[in-house]
Enzyme design. Sequence first.
Site, mmCIF file in Angstrom:
data_model
loop_
_atom_site.group_PDB
_atom_site.id
_atom_site.type_symbol
_atom_site.label_atom_id
_atom_site.label_comp_id
_atom_site.label_asym_id
_atom_site.label_seq_id
_atom_site.Cartn_x
_atom_site.Cartn_y
_atom_site.Cartn_z
ATOM 1 N N GLU A 256 4.466 -47.904 -34.101
ATOM 2 C CA GLU A 256 4.924 -48.076 -35.502
ATOM 3 C C GLU A 256 6.374 -48.526 -35.578
ATOM 4 O O GLU A 256 6.685 -49.280 -36.511
ATOM 5 C CB GLU A 256 4.731 -46.758 -36.260
ATOM 6 C CG GLU A 256 3.285 -46.344 -36.421
ATOM 7 C CD GLU A 256 2.653 -45.800 -35.135
ATOM 8 O OE1 GLU A 256 3.408 -45.343 -34.270
ATOM 9 O OE2 GLU A 256 1.433 -45.873 -35.021
ATOM 10 N N ASP B 72 -4.620 -40.289 -35.669
ATOM 11 C CA ASP B 72 -4.871 -38.912 -35.264
ATOM 12 C C ASP B 72 -5.528 -38.088 -36.355
ATOM 13 O O ASP B 72 -4.865 -37.346 -37.082
ATOM 14 C CB ASP B 72 -3.556 -38.287 -34.795
ATOM 15 C CG ASP B 72 -3.006 -39.030 -33.587
ATOM 16 O OD1 ASP B 72 -3.801 -39.704 -32.898
ATOM 17 O OD2 ASP B 72 -1.793 -38.949 -33.335
ATOM 18 N N ASP C 78 -0.232 -47.462 -28.089
ATOM 19 C CA ASP C 78 -0.111 -46.371 -29.060
ATOM 20 C C ASP C 78 1.362 -46.313 -29.500
ATOM 21 O O ASP C 78 2.213 -47.005 -28.940
ATOM 22 C CB ASP C 78 -0.534 -45.074 -28.358
ATOM 23 C CG ASP C 78 -0.763 -43.926 -29.307
ATOM 24 O OD1 ASP C 78 -0.691 -44.130 -30.528
ATOM 25 O OD2 ASP C 78 -1.017 -42.809 -28.812
#
Length: 981
Positions: A564, A638, A561
Amino acid sequence: MPAAGPMSGKWTAYLCLFSTLSAVFTPALAVKEHDFKKCVQSGFCKRNRAFADHALGTSSWESPYNVLPESGTFKDGQFQATILKTINDKGETVRLPLTVSFLESGTARVTVDEEKRQKGEIELRHGSKARKERYNEAEQWVIVGGLGLDKEAKVASQDKTQITVQYGPSSKFEAVIRFSPFTVDFKRDGSSQIKLNDRGLLNVEHWRPKIEPPPPPEKKEGEEEKEETPEEKKEDPSKEDESTWWDESFGTNTDTKPRGPEAVALDISFVGYDHVYGIPSHAGPLALKQTRGGEGNYEDPYRLYNADVFEYILDSPMTLYGAIPFMQAHRKDSSVGVFWLNAAETWIDITKAKDSKNPLSLGIGSKTNTHTHWISESGLLDVFVLLGPTPHDLTEKYAELTGTTAMPQEFAIGYHQCRWNYNSEEDVKDVDAKMDKFKMPYDVIWLDIEYTDEKKYFTWDSHSFPDPISMGKQLESHGRKLVTIIDPHIKNVDNYPVVAEMKAKELAVKNKDGNIFEGWCWPGSSHWIDAFSPAAREWWASLFKYDSFKGTMENTWIWNDMNEPSVFNGPETTMPKDNLHYGNWEHRDVHNLNGMTFHNATHHAVKSRKAGELKRPFVLTRAFFAGSQRVGAMWTGDNQAAWDHLKASIPMVLSQGIAGFPFSGADVGGFFGNPGKELLTRWYQAGAFYPFFRGHAHIDARRREPYLAGGPYTTIIASALRLRYSLLPSWYTAFHQAYVDGTPIIRPMFYTHPSEEAGLDIDDQFFVGNTGLLVKPVTDENRVMVDFWIPDDEVYYDYFTYEIIPTSKGKRVNLDAPLEKIPVLMQGGHIFARRDRPRRSSALMKWDDYTLVVTIGKDGKSAQGDLYVDDGESYDFEKGQYIHRKFVLDGKTISSSDAEGRDVKSIKKGDWLKRAQGILVDKIVVVGAPSSWADKEVTVESEGKTWTAKVDYTAAANGRAAFAIIKVKASIAADWKVVVA
Ligand SMILES: *[C@@H]1O[C@H](CO)[C@@H](O)[C@H](O)[C@H]1NC(C)=O
């Protein structure tokens, strides 16, 4: 897992979040749009939009890019030349090397670089070592094949003004490269499809020395500060906006730019095309919208800049977590595409215009062109041009370049149960037992960040998880798996060997001064592993060894997760662009690749946990780029527990599919907030048709394991889960096709029916693989009916009732869809496989027999389909250890043969393949069986034996098709033939 959105930028707020797990964290707010840049706040985007406005608004505009005619050479499928860019009124130029490559696949590639300048000409910030080249390594990470040059490509004509090259299959493609100004016109069968720089928006911001502004004149004693008059302040429209050339601020962050302006931009026109798709990820319709304002259009360009977008808004061109710069244009019977290989921040404007060449036609016969404008902050201009003509050609050629979906383990396409967080071993064991109790099949349970010892990855919270192996073993006893989260931010704290090692070996991303970069994420102060570095990847792999990451075992898999990367106190919640990576490339150059290199490092790490362990890794990622499909699955990040998020998930997942990364899904139930029971149920019904199927919830959301919903919801959700599991053989077959040639797993109408114009905007229904299953999930509250759009003249049956849907091509048809019903139709003409015996997990179904479903086509006598099976976990399939059958119904005969025409007898059988010979096609259900089959017998012939079976026939009634059930009992692995007497 989101950034700490509402608190962004506030250290004190982080501290309180981290010190109390139950921190109040209200997810009611939508994303703070102002936390992310608009084009006007991004210097290079604003400059290039202004450049476009100026060029398009000036009738005499001439693009200042000209090919030096004498510089051009054509050899072995490649044209090379120098483009001169005129940079000022004095006629001074800079040299831009141009390469146009014609590839064996029929794809063409246009690359524009900038000649390396004299040493010292570009002033770099003191002490830093940022590279002085345009970033040219994206290819190294992204492209895995398809670069062989087309030696057959030939020059059709050439003079001082242009060169025309014929290439591609039967030389039906043509590229006309004009020199003054530089443009390329790509034609297929003699007509233009894609034009580069046709509108003159090519803009390679060349490097220039920084000129320090003269110091302000000294103020004389007593003199008043002289205010500029408004006149003086007004900008000269023909003058470039230089304000963000050498530094640029957003919020409290200032990006230093040692290389100055260096954007690359190009207009790409799709001639005669009025639909464009692709460039995920965005939360909007599958067919991309126009972006320069006007009714129903976006104001801002589509943006690709991987970011942790807290509670993203819908119907927006805003960037999300991943980026695939691959766009496809479509019109009736024709598809073409471009792949823009650039990993820097990228914006894409889209406008459409009627081609009004013939004013007398009054719009009749006039066609629409789609104009796109691609703008990247740095790097090479590198664009692949694909001329189709079908959507399948595009996905296949694109896959040749960037790779296909990794063949997943079978468990990975079952159901995944996740939440932030399962709090302890007992909690995990309890959920596991309850899923069984309520007869809900599932394969994987997930642990979010709280399982760690204070967010130190590769550790366990010893209080809540004292004996993770015991937990892993309970799961294993039913063939189930555990996924634990491992993120790229490494806690900056004493007595944590992982961070100590990473620092000592210098494997972390550096800041602009060349020191280790420090930022904030879940653990508080953190450093980030630099997965661009081979040494860092090797070190990363060492951390996953079973004796290093203690508590993990062979059924532990990984979730990446925040890659980015998400940096809570960074600009736009990510890393400063002037950070430095391996090779001294600036983060600016590689930002969109960052997530993929980390995901890939993890994939390779778990693959090498133990020598000789050759299980296919499962690693989920949030950030991605072109090529990420080769190493795992993604999810859409999300989302929220809201109906419109459920609805938006369908086009998002479809978009992933056509852009080459089909192993995708959205969080079932919605991450933030609490879904009502109807929404949760409908979401499970939709999720059962996402390629990646996971329920997930935020830490502040109420528990919502599917068995908690209560009657009748629990039962309805259980049936959705079982439907997924019964269809796993068909899902696995569709994954195999994606693995072979990049075909999407779920497919939108334009992809399956490229001749139907009315289907080009439809993105709320889809086909599953080659099964002919047409699905339209219910995504509205209180809806008990859906209207399918029917793309062809085939017969359609209701999946559950075999009712014949009265309809015809291009019509919409209503289907009742009460809460317990998932709207699924079966298109006539297919044969697909199921496993009908309900089990607790996919592993337990491994040796179960199959049911084949035959849906007779409109001709009343034919259907076909295929089934791919392997051991579901190892790489033995690469050595021929698989079963791939083709099933054909032809009149009264149903047959099974090897789908690839292999001589299966000659394949040496390993353990799995040996045992698989004993798996049977238990029964065949023939929907739409002719009445002449009633009370007949069938003869089954297989492997030199013949036997008979009865046809159990049910006649048509009340709109329901007739159907026959034949207990075949022939081996799934063998050739056989069933003949109706
Ligand atoms: C993936 O990792 C392997 C092994 O370290 C490396 O060779 C390869 O270049 C990496 N690819 C990407 C896309 O990161």
